[in-house]
Design an enzyme around this catalytic site. Structure first.
Site, PDB file in Angstrom:
ATOM      1  N   HIS A   1       2.751  15.428  12.322  1.00 52.93           N
ATOM      2  CA  HIS A   1       2.067  14.312  11.687  1.00 52.93           C
ATOM      3  C   HIS A   1       0.788  14.038  12.463  1.00 52.93           C
ATOM      4  O   HIS A   1       0.516  14.657  13.498  1.00 52.93           O
ATOM      5  CB  HIS A   1       2.956  13.074  11.633  1.00 52.93           C
ATOM      6  CG  HIS A   1       4.001  13.127  10.560  1.00 52.93           C
ATOM      7  ND1 HIS A   1       3.683  13.119   9.217  1.00 52.93           N
ATOM      8  CD2 HIS A   1       5.359  13.205  10.631  1.00 52.93           C
ATOM      9  CE1 HIS A   1       4.792  13.187   8.506  1.00 52.93           C
ATOM     10  NE2 HIS A   1       5.823  13.246   9.339  1.00 52.93           N
TER      11      HIS A   1
ATOM     12  N   ASP B   1      -5.325  12.613   9.879  1.00 51.39           N
ATOM     13  CA  ASP B   1      -5.173  12.791   8.437  1.00 51.39           C
ATOM     14  C   ASP B   1      -6.507  12.658   7.700  1.00 51.39           C
ATOM     15  O   ASP B   1      -6.832  13.474   6.831  1.00 51.39           O
ATOM     16  CB  ASP B   1      -4.202  11.748   7.876  1.00 51.39           C
ATOM     17  CG  ASP B   1      -2.749  12.115   8.109  1.00 51.39           C
ATOM     18  OD1 ASP B   1      -2.484  13.243   8.554  1.00 51.39           O
ATOM     19  OD2 ASP B   1      -1.877  11.271   7.850  1.00 51.39           O
TER      20      ASP B   1
END
Length: 383
Positions: free
Chosen positions: A142, A172
C-alpha cells in the site's frame, strides 16, 4: 468570457478504457476525465450488495469522487464474452489502464501484446506499486510501503519521533496517479506523431523517488541531513513549522528567507531583545520555545489577521470546510459543492479549453452493448 458549452477540456476526443481498481488507478482516470477525456471503467458484475469492484465499501456513488466523470460498464473478465467485449472496446480506445500485479492482465487475455495487436496506436498504461520488474514486483503493498521503499517516509519525522505517513497522498496520488497521467498524456502526444502506441510502466516507487530529486541534490551537496527533523523543510528549523495557538488551533510558518523572517518576528508582538539569530542552529531549540510561547498568547484567527497581507509566510492551518470558505479559495473556486460533497476543482486551469465542471459520479453501470455500438465507428475508420 468562458461559457458552459466550452468547458470540455483539452483532452476532448480522447477515449480511455480502465479496468476497475482501487487507489491510484481511479484517480488517474478522474484526472483524465476532468480534462475532457471520455473515460470508461470496466468493473466486474455487482455483488449481492450491489457494489461493483472499484466502488469503496460503504460509500454511495456520489461520494466516490475518484470516479467523477467516469462511466462504468460491467463485464465478467473470467468469461470469454467479457474478455471479447473489453478487447473490442480497446480497439476503439486511445488509452488502456490497468493496475493489476504483473502477469494478471496477460492471464486474462488482456495483456499489451494482445491489445496492441488489435490497436497499434494504443497507449497501454500499467499502474502498480513496485513496477513490472524487480524482486518486489509481485508483492502486495500500500501507499505507506511504497513511500517507505523510496526513503521518503524516513524523512517525514520530527527529531526523535517515528515517521508519519502523509495519508496516501504521496504514493497513490502524487507519485502514482499524477505521474501516470503525465506519462499517459506524453505517450499520447508521441502516438499522434508516430501512429504507434507503447506500454507505460508507471510504478509508485518510481514516481515517489522522482519527487525526491531536489532533496537528492541537497544531500549530495552536504546541505541536507539524513537525520529527520533536523533540516529546514522537515520541522528542524523553528521558522518552518506549525505552532499551537491559545484556542488549540494551529498556524503554519514558512519564513525561510531573511526578509520574510524579519517580517515574521516583527509581528509577534514580543520583545525580541536577546532572541537568537535566525541561522544560529545551536540555539534553534530556544528559538522554537520563544516562538511557541508567542503564538500561545492569541487565538489562531487573531494571528491570521495580524499576518494578513504580509510577506511573513504565516497562514492558519485550516480544516477542509474552512479551506473551502477562505476568501482566496472561494474567489478562485478552488472547491465546489456538488450536493453535499466538497469537490476540488480540476487542475491546472486552461485559458481556451477549460476543464469540465465537477459533477457527481454516476450511479450504476451503463449498457455494455450500447457502448460497443457507440465506439464501433472509430474502429471501422481505423481498420
Amino acid at each position: 468570457m468562458t461559457t458552459e458549452t466550452t468547458r470540455s477540456g483539452p483532452l476532448t476526443g480522447v477515449r480511455v478504457l480502465a479496468l476497475a481498481g482501487m487507489g491510484p488507478t481511479p484517480f488517474a482516470s478522474m484526472l483524465l476525465a476532468d480534462l475532457g477525456a471520455e473515460v470508461v471503467r470496466v468493473a466486474r458484475p455487482a455483488n449481492r450488495s450491489g457494489r461493483a469492484l472499484g466502488q469503496t465499501e460503504g460509500m454511495a456513488a456520489e461520494h466516490d469522487l475518484a470516479n467523477r466523470g467516469v462511466a462504468t460498464v460491467q463485464a465478467d473478465l473470467k468469461s470469454p464474452e467479457g474478455v471479447r467485449a473489453v478487447r473490442q472496446l480497446a480497439e476503439a480506445a486511445d488509452v488502456f489502464i490497468e493496475g493489476y500485479r504483473p502477469g494478471v492482465a496477460e492471464r486474462l487475455g488482456l495483456g499489451p501484446e494482445v491489445l496492441l495487436a488489435g490497436n497499434p496506436a494504443l497507449v497501454y498504461a500499467r499502474l502498480t506499486g513496485y513496477g513490472q520488474s524487480g524482486p518486489l514486483a509481485q508483492q502486495a503493498g500500500h501507499d505507506i510501503n511504497y513511500v517507505a521503499q523510496t526513503g521518503a517516509l524516513h524523512a517525514m519525522a520530527r527529531a526523535g519521533e517515528a515517521p508519519r505517513p502523509p495519508i496516501n497522498l504521496l504514493g497513490d496520488y502524487a507519485g502514482g496517479a499524477l505521474v501516470a497521467a503525465y506519462g499517459i498524456v506524453s505517450a499520447l502526444l508521441e502516438a499522434r506523431a508516430s501512429g504507434r502506441g507503447q506500454v507505460l510502466d508507471a510504478a509508485m516507487i518510481d514516481g515517489v523517488a522522482l519527487l525526491t530529486a531536489k532533496l537528492q541534490g541537497l544531500r549530495a551537496a552536504g546541505r541536507y541531513s539524513d537525520e529527520p527533523g533536523t533540516n529546514y523543510l522537515d520541522s528542524g528549523a523553528p521558522f518552518y513549522d506549525t505552532y499551537r495557538c491559545a484556542d488549540g488551533r494551529y498556524v503554519a510558518v514558512g519564513a525561510l528567507e531573511p526578509d520574510f523572517y524579519r517580517e515574521f518576528v516583527s509581528r509577534l508582538e514580543v520583545d525580541l531583545t536577546g532572541w537568537p539569530e535566525q541561522d544560529d542552529r545551536e540555539n534553534w531549540p530556544r528559538l522554537r520555545s520563544l516562538i511557541a510561547a508567542a503564538f500561545a498568547a492569541k487565538d489562531r484567527d487573531e494571528w491570521a489577521r495580524i499576518y494578513a497581507g504580509t510577506d511573513a509566510c504565516v497562514t492558519p492551518v485550516l480544516t477542509f470546510d474552512e479551506a473551502a470558505e477562505h476568501p482566496h479559495n472561494a474567489e478562485r473556486g478552488v472547491f465546489d459543492r456538488v450536493g453535499d460533497v466538497l469537490h476540488p476543482q480540476p487542475a491546472p486551469r486552461f485559458s481556451r479549453t477549460p476543464a469540465r465542471e465537477p459533477s457527481a459520479p454516476e450511479a450504476g453501470a451503463r449498457d455494455l452493448n450500447r457502448l460497443l455500438a457507440a465506439w464501433a465507428p472509430r474502429r471501422a475508420r481505423s481498420a
